[in-house]
Scaffold this active site. Structure first.
Site, short mmCIF file in Angstrom:
data_model
loop_
_atom_site.label_atom_id
_atom_site.label_comp_id
_atom_site.label_asym_id
_atom_site.label_seq_id
_atom_site.Cartn_x
_atom_site.Cartn_y
_atom_site.Cartn_z
CE LYS A 113 52.38 27.58 17.54
NZ LYS A 113 52.53 28.94 18.22
CE LYS A 196 53.41 27.62 26.98
NZ LYS A 196 52.56 27.45 26.19
CE LYS A 199 45.31 30.27 24.78
NZ LYS A 199 45.05 31.68 24.39
#
Ligand code: ADP
Ligand code: TRP
Length: 329
Positions: A113, A196, A199
């Site tokens: 992140k 993967k 979202k």
């Protein structure tokens, strides 16, 4: 009886990765009387990216509707929104005292992140695994059905629980372990050549996508010029297509395309068309139920209210003990 807890972050509606990584296991566990299941919508977790209030509510609702449409039964499992359970943030606060900055900074999802979003490295992001541990430990869970990406977070939940037990000299929190019926948590791949489906990765195929949208997404899947040597190993992008096919198609379809691949006469266009149609077929009954539930806001409210009551009964019992153990009385 074993306690089961799991949740999905409410950052929008569910995709095939959520379904096959997590929800499929929820559905099986809810039918097994050995398990007492708590399944929730992780809406506090979605706040790390600062959604607007309307989006926050909309996202929570979308996950609830998708859960119900997939077949989660609020009479068999406790189904609730994380933000309806004030005991969770209190346990989160207490667990934060046992979580160290260094170990939180080493978490793979945190590092990822930070890399992707340097301008929003907030403390909520850093302590994401602590909130997740609170979600799990608040019901003193044994099993947590999740996809592979959550395995490291569960290890941290075990660490925090064990640290608490050790500090206060008891065995209050059981160790929560990942659980899937296949034995190992899986990763559902994306069709853009990435590892993967997610979202945040922008490559999701959603349970409520219209057939045309699904066809477009699948036809764009990355492929190559095809095998030239019989029985050769598949490159990753092709493996990904086959992995999705295995999830949604029947065994004879998979065998047919495997054989074509091994004989070097596979036509990727046909493979993708088949995959798209099988995803559409897989989604159809779920989509139909979504259309039914989506307008019934009274039912949705009732489910959340019932879930909050049952979840709070369990959560407050744990928190009462935790406060007593710590000496807060
Ligand atoms: P996303 O990665 O799309 O943001 P979440 O992080 O909300 O999805 O994941 C919710 C649940 O779904 C977790 O249990 C997670 O492991 C599972 N999950 C999400 N994407 C996948 C995937 N591609 N493969 C397997 N499981 C997945
Ligand atoms: N971190 C999970 C995800 O990204 C969601 C989650 C929050 C969760 N708390 C949890 C999963 C507790 C299992 C148990 O989807």
């Amino acid at each position: 009886m074993e306690i089961v807890v799991s949740g999905i972050r409410s950052t929008g509606c569910l995709h095939l990765g959520n379904y096959f990584g997590a929800v499929q296991n929820f559905l099986k566990m809810q039918e097994d009387s050995n398990y007492h299941c708590f399944f929730f919508i992780a809406d506090f977790h979605s706040l790390t990216t600062h959604p607007k209030p309307d989006d926050f509510r909309k996202n929570t609702n979308e996950v609830l509707v998708d859960y119900l449409a997939c077949g989660l039964n609020p009479e068999k499992v406790v189904l609730y929104a994380q933000s309806d359970i004030p005991e969770i943030p209190e346990l989160y606060l207490l667990l934060n005292m046992l979580a160290y900055k260094g170990e939180l900074e080493r978490v793979a999802s945190f590092k990822d992140k930070v890399r992707k979003n340097e301008e929003n490295v907030n403390a909520g992001l850093l302590t994401y695994p602590v909130l997740m541990a609170a979600d799990i430990l608040i019901h003193r869970a044994h099993k947590v059905p999740v996809g592979k990406d959550q395995v490291q977070h569960l290890e941290m939940a075990r660490n925090f629980g064990n640290r608490f037990n050790h500090l206060y000299g008891n065995d209050f929190f059981p160790e929560p372990y990942p659980f899937t019926f296949t034995g190992t948590p899986i990763t559902v791949p994306g069709l853009d050549g990435s590892g993967k489906m997610g979202k945040s990765d922008g490559n999701g195929i959603y349970l409520r996508d219209e057939p045309e949208v699904i066809r477009k997404k699948v036809m764009k899947a990355v492929t190559d010029s095809g095998p030239t040597v019989p029985n050769s190993e598949k490159p990753d992008a092709i493996k990904n297509i086959f992995q999705l096919l295995t999830l949604v198609s029947d065994a004879s379809t998979v065998a047919h395309f495997e054989e074509a691949y091994n004989n070097c006469n596979i036509r990727y266009g046909d493979l993708k068309k088949q995959l798209a149609e099988d995803i559409i077929l897989f989604n159809a009954p779920i989509k139909e139920r979504i259309d039914g539930i989506i307008r019934d806001t009274d039912y949705q409210q009732m489910v959340l209210k019932l879930g909050a009551e049952k979840s709070r009964a369990s959560a407050s019992a744990t928190l009462k003990e935790v406060r007593k153990i710590i000496g807060i009385e």
